[in-house]
Write a protein that holds these residues in place. Structure first.
Motif: not given
Length: 260
Positions: A92-119
């Motif tokens: 999600x965090x390797x050029x996948x825009x995952x960080x942008x989505x996580x930012x949006x969730x954090x700003x909306x105070x939505x609980x989230x978790x990142x499950x890394x994958x094989x890039x």
């Protein structure tokens, strides 16, 4: 109503069986699944029968669901109390825009978790017989995007040409000719080994390998198109020795539930 939670899950480079155990378990418990175009259909089918399904896949030249709408979709589903899986190719965090989505969730105070994958930058090249590092050929590697946000300055390939080690370029196929030319102009020897890997880690995987000054012609002759990985560096010379052919491997099988 209590908010649900969002899991940002990396699906891996292509082969469905390369997903992590935790990522697979998240999919199998999802109440809403928001997935990308390149995610294996076999993984999507692991979601429960009553799971809400949202295909937000992007094509190289067309984004039917803009990123801000994807961000809002994740927030809205969670606010309805659903457990949401955002399934993305690679990590999600390797050029996948995952960080942008996580930012949006954090700003909306939505609980989230990142499950890394094989890039794909690592796992995809491994399936092509190309290690990103090797003590004799490359003591480091650089993962670079060929596609920047609209309005940003283009990549300075002349400066990137001066970097030591392996260059792995994602989302660069539409600029392949220009990238090769600029790397050579920036000082990379024209004879530098280079390759393109399409459908990495899948049974339909295709590879074109040669030199920086011949790669464009070899890619055209092999019929390779986007999306694909571009790799530049001496580690490409190990391909014939280290390659294992996915076509000769058993079909990938998703294992039964591993977590309770």
């Amino acid at each position: 109503m209590k908010s649900g939670k969002v899991w940002l899950v990396g699906a891996g480079p292509g082969d469905a069986s390369l997903i992590t155990v935790k990522g697979l378990d998240c999919i199998r418990q999802a109440q809403a699944l928001v997935y990308d175009r390149l995610v294996s259909a076999e993984l999507v089918q692991q979601a429960p029968g009553d799971c809400e399904m949202y295909n937000v896949g992007k094509n190289p030249d067309r984004h039917p669901v803009p990123q801000p709408q994807i961000n809002q979709l994740l927030v809205d589903c969670a606010r309805r109390g659903l457990n949401v899986v955002r399934l993305k190719g690679g990590d999600p965090y390797v050029f996948g825009r995952g960080a942008e989505e996580a930012e949006a969730l954090a700003q909306a105070q939505i609980p989230f978790e990142v499950v890394p994958g094989i890039s794909s930058a690592i796992g995809g090249l491994a399936y092509a017989g190309i290690p990103v590092t090797h003590r004799d050929y490359a003591s480091g590697f650089h993962v670079i995007t060929g596609h920047l946000r609209q309005g940003n300055e283009p990549q300075d390939w002349g400066q990137l040409a001066k970097l030591e080690g392996t260059l792995v370029i994602l989302m660069g196929m539409t600029q392949l000719a220009s990238i090769c030319q600029q790397l050579i102009a920036g000082g990379k020897p024209a004879s530098t080994p280079a390759a393109v890997v399409m459908h990495a880690s899948q049974q339909r995987q295709k590879i074109a390998a040669g030199r920086l000054d011949t790669l464009v012609e070899q890619v055209a002759a092999a019929g390779l198109t986007a999306p694909a990985l571009i790799v530049v560096g001496n580690v490409v010379n190990l391909r014939e020795c280290l390659a294992f052919v996915p076509e000769q491997l058993p079909l990938a099988v998703i294992p039964p539930r591993m977590l309770s």
